[in-house]
Scaffold this motif. Structure first.
Motif, PDB file in Angstrom:
ATOM      1  N   LEU A 173       0.799  -1.207  -0.051  1.00  0.00           N
ATOM      2  CA  LEU A 173      -0.059  -0.088   0.069  1.00  0.00           C
ATOM      3  C   LEU A 173       0.882   1.302   0.077  1.00  0.00           C
ATOM      4  O   LEU A 173       0.544   2.458  -0.581  1.00  0.00           O
ATOM      5  CB  LEU A 173      -0.925   0.048   1.280  1.00  0.00           C
ATOM      6  N   PHE A 174       2.059   1.085   0.727  1.00  0.00           N
ATOM      7  CA  PHE A 174       2.994   2.276   0.789  1.00  0.00           C
ATOM      8  C   PHE A 174       4.176   2.257   0.155  1.00  0.00           C
ATOM      9  O   PHE A 174       4.808   1.224   0.137  1.00  0.00           O
ATOM     10  CB  PHE A 174       3.025   2.831   2.432  1.00  0.00           C
ATOM     11  N   PRO A 175       4.523   3.281  -0.628  1.00  0.00           N
ATOM     12  CA  PRO A 175       5.666   3.042  -1.581  1.00  0.00           C
ATOM     13  C   PRO A 175       6.861   3.229  -0.571  1.00  0.00           C
ATOM     14  O   PRO A 175       6.663   3.559   0.546  1.00  0.00           O
ATOM     15  CB  PRO A 175       5.579   4.197  -2.326  1.00  0.00           C
ATOM     16  N   GLY A 176       7.961   2.982  -1.034  1.00  0.00           N
ATOM     17  CA  GLY A 176       9.278   3.192  -0.248  1.00  0.00           C
ATOM     18  C   GLY A 176      10.275   1.636  -0.177  1.00  0.00           C
ATOM     19  O   GLY A 176      11.236   1.493  -0.462  1.00  0.00           O
ATOM     20  N   VAL A 177       9.365   0.564  -0.194  1.00  0.00           N
ATOM     21  CA  VAL A 177      10.108  -0.749  -0.371  1.00  0.00           C
ATOM     22  C   VAL A 177       9.874  -1.144  -1.705  1.00  0.00           C
ATOM     23  O   VAL A 177       8.682  -1.353  -2.105  1.00  0.00           O
ATOM     24  CB  VAL A 177       9.489  -1.793   0.591  1.00  0.00           C
ATOM     25  N   MET A 230      -2.793  11.373  -9.789  1.00  0.00           N
ATOM     26  CA  MET A 230      -1.600  11.936  -9.181  1.00  0.00           C
ATOM     27  C   MET A 230      -1.635  12.156  -7.876  1.00  0.00           C
ATOM     28  O   MET A 230      -0.673  12.036  -7.086  1.00  0.00           O
ATOM     29  CB  MET A 230      -1.190  13.255  -9.765  1.00  0.00           C
ATOM     30  N   ALA A 231      -2.988  12.604  -7.193  1.00  0.00           N
ATOM     31  CA  ALA A 231      -2.883  12.735  -5.631  1.00  0.00           C
ATOM     32  C   ALA A 231      -2.916  11.480  -5.201  1.00  0.00           C
ATOM     33  O   ALA A 231      -2.235  11.343  -4.046  1.00  0.00           O
ATOM     34  CB  ALA A 231      -4.165  13.577  -5.544  1.00  0.00           C
ATOM     35  N   CYS A 232      -3.471  10.457  -5.656  1.00  0.00           N
ATOM     36  CA  CYS A 232      -3.553   9.128  -5.144  1.00  0.00           C
ATOM     37  C   CYS A 232      -2.055   8.675  -5.064  1.00  0.00           C
ATOM     38  O   CYS A 232      -1.883   7.601  -4.316  1.00  0.00           O
ATOM     39  CB  CYS A 232      -4.543   8.118  -5.803  1.00  0.00           C
ATOM     40  N   ILE A 233      -1.319   9.182  -5.849  1.00  0.00           N
ATOM     41  CA  ILE A 233       0.283   8.595  -5.858  1.00  0.00           C
ATOM     42  C   ILE A 233       0.990   9.375  -4.758  1.00  0.00           C
ATOM     43  O   ILE A 233       1.985   8.771  -4.070  1.00  0.00           O
ATOM     44  CB  ILE A 233       0.804   8.693  -7.277  1.00  0.00           C
ATOM     45  N   ALA A 234       0.649  10.541  -4.944  1.00  0.00           N
ATOM     46  CA  ALA A 234       1.517  11.405  -3.914  1.00  0.00           C
ATOM     47  C   ALA A 234       1.492  11.394  -2.377  1.00  0.00           C
ATOM     48  O   ALA A 234       1.990  11.524  -1.682  1.00  0.00           O
ATOM     49  CB  ALA A 234       1.321  12.938  -4.433  1.00  0.00           C
ATOM     50  N   PRO A 236      -0.011   8.735  -0.556  1.00  0.00           N
ATOM     51  CA  PRO A 236       0.649   7.335  -0.107  1.00  0.00           C
ATOM     52  C   PRO A 236       2.123   7.813   0.172  1.00  0.00           C
ATOM     53  O   PRO A 236       2.948   7.241   1.248  1.00  0.00           O
ATOM     54  CB  PRO A 236       0.211   6.218  -0.867  1.00  0.00           C
ATOM     55  N   ALA A 237       2.749   8.214  -0.808  1.00  0.00           N
ATOM     56  CA  ALA A 237       4.151   8.521  -0.530  1.00  0.00           C
ATOM     57  C   ALA A 237       4.601   9.222   0.364  1.00  0.00           C
ATOM     58  O   ALA A 237       5.525   9.277   1.072  1.00  0.00           O
ATOM     59  CB  ALA A 237       4.863   9.038  -2.181  1.00  0.00           C
ATOM     60  N   LEU A 238       3.780  10.433   0.522  1.00  0.00           N
ATOM     61  CA  LEU A 238       4.074  11.314   1.396  1.00  0.00           C
ATOM     62  C   LEU A 238       3.665  10.903   3.071  1.00  0.00           C
ATOM     63  O   LEU A 238       4.642  10.962   3.965  1.00  0.00           O
ATOM     64  CB  LEU A 238       3.163  12.416   1.242  1.00  0.00           C
ATOM     65  N   ALA A 239       2.812  10.059   3.145  1.00  0.00           N
ATOM     66  CA  ALA A 239       2.500   9.174   4.423  1.00  0.00           C
ATOM     67  C   ALA A 239       3.487   8.466   4.506  1.00  0.00           C
ATOM     68  O   ALA A 239       3.988   8.068   6.100  1.00  0.00           O
ATOM     69  CB  ALA A 239       1.025   8.352   4.193  1.00  0.00           C
ATOM     70  N   ALA A 240       3.993   7.603   3.796  1.00  0.00           N
ATOM     71  CA  ALA A 240       5.085   6.562   3.851  1.00  0.00           C
ATOM     72  C   ALA A 240       6.635   7.317   4.317  1.00  0.00           C
ATOM     73  O   ALA A 240       7.096   6.865   5.262  1.00  0.00           O
ATOM     74  CB  ALA A 240       5.515   5.839   2.860  1.00  0.00           C
ATOM     75  N   ALA A 241       6.911   8.590   3.778  1.00  0.00           N
ATOM     76  CA  ALA A 241       7.911   9.328   4.233  1.00  0.00           C
ATOM     77  C   ALA A 241       7.684   9.819   5.737  1.00  0.00           C
ATOM     78  O   ALA A 241       8.667   9.759   6.515  1.00  0.00           O
ATOM     79  CB  ALA A 241       7.899  10.608   3.339  1.00  0.00           C
ATOM     80  N   VAL A 242       6.512  10.341   6.090  1.00  0.00           N
ATOM     81  CA  VAL A 242       6.418  10.485   7.391  1.00  0.00           C
ATOM     82  C   VAL A 242       6.231   9.642   8.321  1.00  0.00           C
ATOM     83  O   VAL A 242       7.195   9.685   9.521  1.00  0.00           O
ATOM     84  CB  VAL A 242       4.984  11.486   7.442  1.00  0.00           C
ATOM     85  N   VAL A 243       5.857   8.515   8.045  1.00  0.00           N
ATOM     86  CA  VAL A 243       6.277   7.095   8.843  1.00  0.00           C
ATOM     87  C   VAL A 243       7.649   6.804   9.004  1.00  0.00           C
ATOM     88  O   VAL A 243       8.045   6.635  10.219  1.00  0.00           O
ATOM     89  CB  VAL A 243       5.320   5.984   8.374  1.00  0.00           C
TER      90      VAL A 243
END
Length: 254
Positions: A173-177, A230-234, A236-243
């Motif tokens: 669900l959350f990008p980063g990995v 684009m909002a649905c992409i941005a 989760p990316a922002l949420a993952a960065a905060v976590v």
């Protein structure tokens, strides 16, 4: 003194030393073929085969450059369901070879539109994840599990092994990995096949759909569908960065 035949009944009885000698002769040493098979099936030999396969796949991707489809389009002789099936198979193999999924999702949307592109990309996602998980489990797990000695590696392994579905859902669900990293980490852990595949199929839907819609509407960047995608992409990316930032401070505080 005992003879080879007892005097009373005439039954042959061998001495203990003779029995041991016969047993030693009856069990021959392993043949050359058996020893070679044992070496070829050893954990490190299988891990070497996995590395060779992945390096070959990555080299093939660099050589054939599948991203050219975005500029040149799909071959004209393929269309409809056949094209979608071929693209899904190619999608899965490309993810095994470390091609980024966002690029493939954009391509699926650009080639097949929002709905068919999303479905095709999801099929390719599950296929590629299953192939990577199977390769990692069969060829890499036995060799890599003894190397999980660091604190962070043990923590990640324990999380995936005990809470496989929940952990994989979060990773999808959350990008980063990276997609391929999550696949092979799950394969080395003790996560089961069913939680892995189910979490991959469900957790990949939002991100895949957003990229497919963005690829389908890329020619109209001011349209509401493109902006929502684009909002649905941005988000989760922002949420993952905060976590990740909060977890970083927690680790420093320990």
């Amino acid at each position: 003194m005992l003879d080879a035949t007892t005097r009373s009944g005439g039954t042959a009885t061998a001495s203990p030393r003779a029995a041991a000698t016969e047993l030693a002769v009856a069990v021959p040493p392993p043949s050359l073929g058996a020893r070679c098979t044992r070496v070829l099936l050893s954990p490190w030999s299988r891990l070497t085969l996995l590395v060779v396969l992945l390096a070959s796949a990555a080299g093939a991707v660099l050589l054939f450059q599948p991203q050219r489809m975005l500029a040149n389009g799909w071959p004209p002789q393929l269309g409809g369901a056949a094209a979608a099936m071929v693209f899904a198979a190619a999608y899965g193999l490309c993810t095994v070879a470390f091609v980024p999924r966002p690029l493939l999702n954009l391509g699926a949307g650009a080639l097949f539109g929002s709905q068919l592109g999303t479905g095709t990309a999801l099929v390719g996602t599950v296929l590629g994840a299953g192939v990577a998980f199977g390769l990692g489990r069969l060829l890499g797990q036995d060799a890599l599990r003894p190397l999980l000695r660091g604190r962070l590696l043990k923590a990640a392994d324990g999380q995936l092994s005990r809470h496989g579905f929940r952990s994989m859902m979060a990773a999808r669900l959350f990008p980063g990995v990276p997609f391929w990293a999550a696949n092979y980490c799950a394969a080395v852990s003790r996560m089961g096949w069913v939680p892995f595949v189910l979490a991959t199929a469900l957790g990949s839907v939002p991100n895949t759909a957003a990229y497919a819609v963005a690829g389908a509407r890329a020619s109209a960047p001011t349209s509401p569908a493109f902006l929502i995608a684009m909002a649905c992409i941005a988000v989760p990316a922002l949420a993952a960065a905060v976590v990740a930032w909060r977890k970083r401070h927690q680790l420093r505080g320990r």
